[in-house]
Design a protein around this motif. Sequence first.
Motif, PDB file in Angstrom:
ATOM      1  N   ARG A   1       0.704  -1.157  -0.037  1.00 55.76           N
ATOM      2  CA  ARG A   1       0.084  -0.058  -0.007  1.00 55.76           C
ATOM      3  C   ARG A   1       0.815   1.218   0.164  1.00 55.76           C
ATOM      4  N   ILE A   2       2.033   1.102   0.615  1.00 58.63           N
ATOM      5  CA  ILE A   2       2.945   2.163   0.531  1.00 58.63           C
ATOM      6  C   ILE A   2       3.386   2.606  -0.867  1.00 58.63           C
TER       7      ILE A   2
ATOM      8  N   ALA B   1       0.751   4.481  -2.590  1.00 57.38           N
ATOM      9  CA  ALA B   1       0.775   5.748  -2.052  1.00 57.38           C
ATOM     10  C   ALA B   1       1.553   6.584  -2.955  1.00 57.38           C
TER      11      ALA B   1
ATOM     12  N   THR C   1       0.490   7.210  -6.369  1.00 53.66           N
ATOM     13  CA  THR C   1      -0.585   8.199  -6.403  1.00 53.66           C
ATOM     14  C   THR C   1      -0.051   9.510  -6.365  1.00 53.66           C
TER      15      THR C   1
ATOM     16  N   THR D   1      -3.025  16.070  -5.348  1.00 54.35           N
ATOM     17  CA  THR D   1      -4.335  16.449  -4.641  1.00 54.35           C
ATOM     18  C   THR D   1      -5.208  15.259  -4.618  1.00 54.35           C
ATOM     19  N   VAL D   2      -4.989  14.484  -5.497  1.00 51.42           N
ATOM     20  CA  VAL D   2      -6.026  13.046  -5.257  1.00 51.42           C
ATOM     21  C   VAL D   2      -5.128  12.275  -4.100  1.00 51.42           C
TER      22      VAL D   2
ATOM     23  N   GLN E   1      -3.833  13.269  -1.555  1.00 54.63           N
ATOM     24  CA  GLN E   1      -4.247  14.009  -0.112  1.00 54.63           C
ATOM     25  C   GLN E   1      -5.762  13.563  -0.004  1.00 54.63           C
ATOM     26  N   SER E   2      -6.518  13.654  -1.060  1.00 55.17           N
ATOM     27  CA  SER E   2      -7.789  13.487  -0.871  1.00 55.17           C
ATOM     28  C   SER E   2      -8.057  11.852  -0.484  1.00 55.17           C
ATOM     29  N   MET E   3      -7.343  11.111  -0.590  1.00 54.47           N
ATOM     30  CA  MET E   3      -7.434   9.503  -0.396  1.00 54.47           C
ATOM     31  C   MET E   3      -6.763   9.599   1.125  1.00 54.47           C
ATOM     32  N   GLY E   4      -6.733  10.498   1.542  1.00 53.79           N
ATOM     33  CA  GLY E   4      -6.142  10.447   3.269  1.00 53.79           C
ATOM     34  C   GLY E   4      -4.496  10.202   3.219  1.00 53.79           C
ATOM     35  N   ILE E   5      -3.814  10.236   2.018  1.00 54.00           N
ATOM     36  CA  ILE E   5      -2.451  10.072   2.112  1.00 54.00           C
ATOM     37  C   ILE E   5      -1.597  11.241   2.623  1.00 54.00           C
ATOM     38  N   ASN E   6      -0.735  11.141   3.513  1.00 52.73           N
ATOM     39  CA  ASN E   6      -0.046  12.273   4.019  1.00 52.73           C
ATOM     40  C   ASN E   6       1.281  12.349   3.108  1.00 52.73           C
TER      41      ASN E   6
ATOM     42  N   TYR F   1       5.052  10.473   2.845  1.00 54.46           N
ATOM     43  CA  TYR F   1       5.336   9.580   2.029  1.00 54.46           C
ATOM     44  C   TYR F   1       6.714   9.916   1.026  1.00 54.46           C
TER      45      TYR F   1
END
Lengths: 264, 316
Positions: free
Chosen positions: B159-160, B163, B166, B172-173, B175-180, B184
Motif C-alpha cells: 500500500r505504501i 501511495a 498516487t 491532490t488526489v 491527499q484526498s485519499m488520506g495519504i500524508n 511519504y
Amino acid sequence: MRSLLKIEGITKIFGGLTAVNDVSLTANQGEIIGLIGPNGAGKTTFFNILTGIYKPNAGRILFEDQLISGMKPFQIANQGFSRTFQNIRLLKEKSVLENVQVGMFRKTKAGLWASILALSSVKKEEQETIRKSLEILSLVGLDGMDEEISGSLSYGNQRRVEIARALVSEPKLLLLDEPTAGMNAEEVEEMSALIRKINANGTTVILIEHNVAMVVDLCDRLAVLDHGVKIADANPDEVIANPAVIEAYIGKDQVEEVSSFVEN
Amino acid sequence: MDSFINPYYIDIIVFLFIYIILGLGLNLITGYAGQVSLGHAAFYGIGAYTSAILTVKFGVNTWLAIFLAIVITFILSAILGLPSLRVSEDFLAITTLGLGLIIQSIFKNAEITGGAYGLDMIPAPSLFGLEIIDLSYLGLVLVMLLLAIFIMKRMTQSRIGRAWMTIHEDETVAQSMGINTTYYKVLAFAIGGAFAGAAGALFAHKVSYISADSFGFTLSATILSMVVLGGLGKIRGTILGVSLLYLLPELFRVFDIQLFDMKYLDLYKMMLYGMIMVLVMRYRPKGIFGNTSLKKRKKNRSSAKKKELRDGEIIA
C-alpha cells in the motif's frame, strides 16, 4: 435527525474576489444535498474548502461536532470524507482495480517493515483490499472491468471508477463534483440510480450539479450559490419556485419577461 | 581460485552491482514517488565518507560501519529531504542539484573528510579472520544487491507503493485519499538515500581510497540517465539501464578493438551515452521497460491477483 456536517459562515477571498461569502450549511445524516448555481458561483471552491485544499479566511467547519477547518486535506479525508473531482482525476495509466485500491489507503495500516517482511497480516489486508475493491466495482456497475486501463474507459465509466475509489473506504460523507457532466440522458439516469443506491447504504451525499431536473428529482435538499453567496436552502420544489434563484440563473429582465408571458 | 578469473573483470561486476543499488534508490525517489533528484551522488558520498571515517578515524568494525553508514544516510536524507520536498518538479530539481553541490564541497573542504586529499587506507571487511576482497567482495555486493531488489519489490507492491504511485501522478488526489503526502515523499527520499548510502559504503571499502571528486554532479546526472533510460518505476529497468550504460564502454576496453584510441575512452563513453539517450528518447520515451505493453502487464497481474484471492478464500 443528527447533523453530520455543520458549516458556519465560511468565507474565501482570492485577491480582490470573494469566491465564497459567509456561507453556512448543515448536512444531516443520510441526506442527499444538491449544491447548484450558475458557473463561477463558487461551488467547487466550496468543496475545496470542505476538503481542506483551501483554507477559509473566516468561518469554521464541524464534522461530527469536531472542528475540521484548518486540518490538512489528508487529515480531513481520514475523518471519513471522500470526493470526486470535476475534471476526472484518475491514475490514467493504471488499471481500474489499482485505482480503486488506492481508495482503500486510509482503511489499511500495513507499515514499512510489515510490508517488506510480508507478514501474514499484510497479506490478509491486501486480499481484503482486493475483495472490497471488486465488490465496490460491481456495485457501481463495472463488473469484470477491473483489468481495464482506466484512461481507456468511456467518460461515464471513468466517473464510475472515481466514485468507486471514493466509496471503497466507506466514507461517512461523499462529495461529488458534477458527477453527470458530459453524460447523455440515459447515463444521467443511471448515475441518479447509483447515487440513490449509495445513499440507501447510509452514506450522506453532497453533490454539485448543473442538471437541475436531475437534482430536483434526486435530492432531499437544494442549496443555491450565486456569486459566492447562498441565496436559497430548502427542499427542491421550494427552491426552483424561488424568484431569487430563477433570477440568478436567467437574469432579472428575463424573469419579468417569463412571468408576463406566463400570466398572459 | 582467484587466479582463474581476471580480477579486473570482477571489479567491473562489483562496481556494476554497486551502481545498480545506487540506481534503485534513485528509481524509488524519482520513478516511484515522482520526485526528481539531481543530487543523488551526495548521498552516495555521505555513505562512503561515513563508513570510511568510522573505520579509518575511529577504528569502528567494518561491518558496523557499513550498517551505521546506511542508518546515517537514511536520517540525513530525511532531514535534507524535508525542506527540499516542499517544492516540486523543476524547483525540486534545482534544489537537489544545489544540495548535491553543497555536500560535495563540504567533502572537499572539511577536515574530517580529509579535505581535497580525501581518505585512504580504508580497510576491507573481514569475516572469521579472512579479508573480504575480490571474489568474496563480489559475493558480498551480490547479497546486498539481491537484498535491495527484494526490499524494493516488497515496498513498491504494498500500500505504501500505491501511495507513492498516487503522489507521483496527482498529489491532490493522494491527499484526498488520506495519504500524508509530505510523510511519504520524505520516506521515499530517506529510503532512496539509504540505498545510496549502502552503495557508497560498499564503494569505499572496495576502492580503499575516496575523494570528493567521486561524488559530483556528473555521477548524479549519469545515474539519473541510467534510471530514465531503463524506465522509471521499473526495477528491471534500472538493472538494464545501469548495465547497458556501464558495461558498453567497458566492452571497448575488454575487447580492445583497435578502432579507438584508449586514451580518449572517457570521451567515447560520453558520445555513446548521448547517442543511446537520443535513440531511447526518440523510440521509447518512457524508457526501455516503460509502459508499452500495458495490456499484457495488467492481464498477467490482475489475473494473478484474482487467483491469489480465490485461493485465499478457499483457505479461509
